[in-house]
Motif scaffolding. Structure first.
Motif, PDB file in Angstrom:
ATOM      1  N   GLN B 191      24.883   4.992   3.494  1.00  0.00           N
ATOM      2  CA  GLN B 191      23.337   5.160   3.311  1.00  0.00           C
ATOM      3  C   GLN B 191      23.096   6.314   4.157  1.00  0.00           C
ATOM      4  O   GLN B 191      23.149   6.152   5.374  1.00  0.00           O
ATOM      5  N   GLN B 193      20.266   6.892   5.199  1.00  0.00           N
ATOM      6  CA  GLN B 193      19.008   6.290   6.012  1.00  0.00           C
ATOM      7  C   GLN B 193      19.723   5.412   7.003  1.00  0.00           C
ATOM      8  O   GLN B 193      18.994   5.267   8.121  1.00  0.00           O
ATOM      9  N   LEU B 194      20.643   5.231   6.945  1.00  0.00           N
ATOM     10  CA  LEU B 194      21.401   4.188   8.178  1.00  0.00           C
ATOM     11  C   LEU B 194      21.587   5.215   9.512  1.00  0.00           C
ATOM     12  O   LEU B 194      21.395   4.885  10.616  1.00  0.00           O
ATOM     13  N   GLU B 196      19.790   7.847   9.797  1.00  0.00           N
ATOM     14  CA  GLU B 196      18.467   8.033  10.430  1.00  0.00           C
ATOM     15  C   GLU B 196      17.705   7.046  11.113  1.00  0.00           C
ATOM     16  O   GLU B 196      16.952   7.225  12.165  1.00  0.00           O
ATOM     17  N   ALA B 197      17.986   5.759  10.536  1.00  0.00           N
ATOM     18  CA  ALA B 197      17.654   4.572  11.268  1.00  0.00           C
ATOM     19  C   ALA B 197      18.405   4.788  12.846  1.00  0.00           C
ATOM     20  O   ALA B 197      17.374   4.384  13.828  1.00  0.00           O
ATOM     21  N   ALA B 198      19.437   5.084  13.072  1.00  0.00           N
ATOM     22  CA  ALA B 198      20.186   5.046  14.162  1.00  0.00           C
ATOM     23  C   ALA B 198      19.394   6.237  15.255  1.00  0.00           C
ATOM     24  O   ALA B 198      19.088   6.016  16.430  1.00  0.00           O
ATOM     25  N   PHE B 199      19.179   7.157  14.528  1.00  0.00           N
ATOM     26  CA  PHE B 199      18.438   8.300  15.253  1.00  0.00           C
ATOM     27  C   PHE B 199      17.066   7.584  15.691  1.00  0.00           C
ATOM     28  O   PHE B 199      16.536   8.154  16.945  1.00  0.00           O
ATOM     29  N   VAL B 212      27.616   3.657  14.376  1.00  0.00           N
ATOM     30  CA  VAL B 212      27.261   3.468  13.099  1.00  0.00           C
ATOM     31  C   VAL B 212      28.358   4.085  12.219  1.00  0.00           C
ATOM     32  O   VAL B 212      28.868   3.387  11.194  1.00  0.00           O
TER      33      VAL B 212
END
Lengths: 349, 294
Positions: B191, B193-194, B196-199, B212
């Motif tokens: 994904q 979004q994973l 983006e979540a890390a960022f 990730v």
């Protein structure tokens, strides 16, 4: 915790303006909700605040600092995604610790902070689980704990509840709101669900087609919608097209003469909330009284919706509270509708 | 339905599902068993036989072929060259393939399918044709040498053909598409979004990749690495055509022994090659998985 200022921000993709000249000021500790249909620019706005999208023009300030071009990892923003975006290869504890590790928090302090954040969302007993071993609601709370653990300046929620079932959603709304109040976190949430927006927000921003249509409290939006779009999107409205013939006199396309608030003459739309229209007996006085016939009826439980034909061009939805002592009209019944002149809102085209 | 009828019915169901599983797996299994395992068993038996120049293969039960292989620096040299070339090619394929696969997986363009075809394009060209291409590029009168001479950067043509470098370059060109395609399909399953979540949690692109993207792409990375390593170890045409007569790798060595009618030693070299490939692949697999299973 910080104040967020969005100043004349525009994001264009070629000809298309995803966000068009948006200005917002979110106070420290305020819960602001961006509300609108899909494609209205609310998510793009949130992604610009998070740093994933760079504005074409305008500035974004967080706590007074210009962050417009700062990459996301240098903004101290906690983000909760619609899909939660938990790292599937890491345990709950490791997910929550991720933000702390990136901030070089000493390893010795980590377990305590992680446990604290998980206790905040009442999941401290599930730290060793993997995300796929959790229910949707639990995953959502882990995502929240992960975004809160490093004390972000601002919390950003991107449709955080839309993957939960309806019952759970109501609980989580309250839970998130209480947590946000307790921590005093400046929060921006994006949603297309008006009920969710109304229950959670301090202030709401209604967007459509990239533009901010209205900013205000629930009361402002519901009682004084700025335009036809807001009147339609927040709550429900009956719209009657017609003209203002003279101050205080509106004549509909179907020929109804309706007493209304003063306004300049010309073509206009009259908006009427279904629950503000009453069914009255024949003798009761009112500013507006119209005879009609019930054409359709929906039984909603707490309320009943009547669709009443007033003229060949006009059919109104009227919402009645469902009370056992008063028998509701049936389809085909003749009824008299009444409302006062100040009930309706007038919008000029 | 009676209670007695139920178990019988379940038996039928079980038999039916077993049968259908059998029909699905059967043909491939029979093909592999008959076409691979049986010849392998026969070949292994051959490797224990003795070779006498006049009588060719003589029945025996001895490990002297294996002893000969590992005690002769000529053969161990070929073995190490093969390992080195395969390892270098694999590392290069990872380093070159990962960014390419990532870009390919994340691109939004509608020309994505064309880009994928472009990646596979080198495989459309046959070995001999590809080698001819490398010759026109690397030969002493080739494009590179002529260009460098014209620019006055060199006086003598550089020896680029028939070197280990040429072989490595040639193998990378063939193996890279396998690596890119394997990685690309795995990264597409991660994904966006994973990342983006890390960022949003404070990870810069390097940390995001390390913490990730790579762990999640690991299955694809392993598969791609194994694939390119096996292809590198067993390369035949490229070392022969680009390496020339003096450059030796295991693949050509195996074939050469069979050409000399030395079946026992040919079988031995084939088994050494296969065992080494299997052992290294398995070891790498275990090490990497242990490192990331947390």
């Amino acid at each position: 915790m910080a104040r967020l200022q969005i100043d004349r921000v525009t994001k264009s993709y070629g000809e298309l303006k995803a966000v068009d000249d948006a200005t917002l000021d979110v106070a420290n500790g305020e819960f602001l909700v961006l509300l609108g249909p899909s494609g209205c620019g609310k998510t793009t706005t949130l992604r610009m605040v998070a740093g994933f999208v760079e504005p074409t023009s305008g500035t974004i300030r967080l706590d007074g600092n210009d962050v417009t071009t700062l990459p996301p990892w240098k903004r101290n923003a906690g983000l909760v995604f619609q899909s939660y975006a938990l790292f599937p290869h890491l345990t709950v504890n490791q997910n929550v610790a991720f933000g702390l590790e990136m901030r070089k928090v000493p390893a010795a302090d980590m377990p305590k902070k992680v446990a604290e954040a998980l206790r905040l969302v009442r999941l401290d007993h599930l730290g060793e689980r993997l995300p796929r071993q959790l229910s949707g609601g639990q995953q959502q709370r882990v995502a929240l704990a992960r975004a809160l653990v490093f004390h972000p300046d601002i919390l950003l929620l991107d449709e955080p509840l839309s993957n939960l079932d309806a019952k759970l959603r109501q609980d989580v709304r309250v839970e998130i709101r209480e947590l946000q109040r307790k921590l005093g976190l400046t929060t921006v949430m994006v949603t297309h669900d008006q009920e969710e927006a109304l229950t959670m927000a301090d202030r709401l921003v209604v967007m459509s087609e990239g533009r901010i249509r209205q900013v205000g409290t629930q009361h402002d939006l519901y009682e004084r919608p700025a335009d036809r779009f807001v009147a339609d999107f927040v709550g429900r409205s009956n719209f009657i097209e017609g003209r203002i013939e003279a101050p205080g006199k509106f004549v509909s396309k179907g020929g109804l003469a309706i007493a209304c608030a003063d306004g300049p003459p010309g073509s206009a739309v009259l908006a009427l909330r279904p629950e503000r229209v009453a069914i009255v007996g024949s003798g009761e006085p009112a500013d507006n009284r119209f005879e009609g016939r019930v054409e359709f009826l929906s039984y909603l439980g707490a309320a009943i919706d009547l669709h009443v034909r007033l003229s060949p061009a006009e059919r109104l939805i009227v919402q009645l509270p469902n009370r056992p002592e008063s028998a509701a009209p049936k389809i085909g019944d003749a009824v008299t509708l009444a409302w006062s002149r100040t009930t309706a809102r007038i919008f000029h085209d | 339905m009676t209670a007695a009828a139920l178990p019988a019915r379940q038996d039928d169901d079980a038999r039916a599902s077993f049968l259908s599983a059998g029909t699905l797996v059967g043909p491939a299994t029979v093909f592999v068993a008959a076409g691979l395992l049986v010849p392998l068993a026969i070949l292994f038996r051959y490797s224990l036989n003795r070779f006498e120049p006049r009588r060719m293969m003589v029945d025996a039960f001895t490990f002297e072929n294996y002893v000969k292989f590992f005690s002769d620096p000529y053969y161990t040299g070929i073995f190490w060259t093969t390992l080195r070339v395969a390892a270098l090619c694999t590392v290069a394929c990872v380093v070159l393939g990962l960014p390419l696969a990532y870009a390919l997986a994340r691109t939004q363009t509608r020309f994505k399918n064309i880009l994928i075809v472009l990646v596979v394009l080198p495989l459309f060209v046959g070995n001999a044709v590809r080698a001819a291409g490398w010759m026109t590029l690397l030969g002493s009168k080739g494009f590179l040498n002529v260009t460098l001479e014209k620019l006055g950067l060199i006086d003598e043509p550089l020896q680029m053909m028939f070197t280990e470098g040429a072989v490595i370059a040639g193998i990378i060109a063939v193996n890279l598409p396998y690596m890119v395609l394997t990685l690309q399909s795995v990264i597409e399953g991660i994904q966006r979004q994973l990342e983006e979540a890390a960022f949003s949690l404070g990870a810069n692109p390097y940390e995001m990749t390390k913490r990730v993207l790579l762990p999640l792409a690991l299955p694809g990375l392993l598969a791609g690495t194994i694939l390119t390593f096996i292809l590198g170890m067993n390369a035949y045409a490229t070392p022969v055509l680009l390496g020339g007569p003096k450059f030796k790798m295991m693949g050509p060595l195996v074939f050469g022994q069979f050409q000399l009618n030395n079946w026992p030693f040919g079988a031995t070299t084939a088994f050494v090659l296969m065992a080494a490939t299997l052992a290294l692949t398995a070891t790498a697999n275990i090490l990497v998985q242990r490192r990331y299973r947390r």
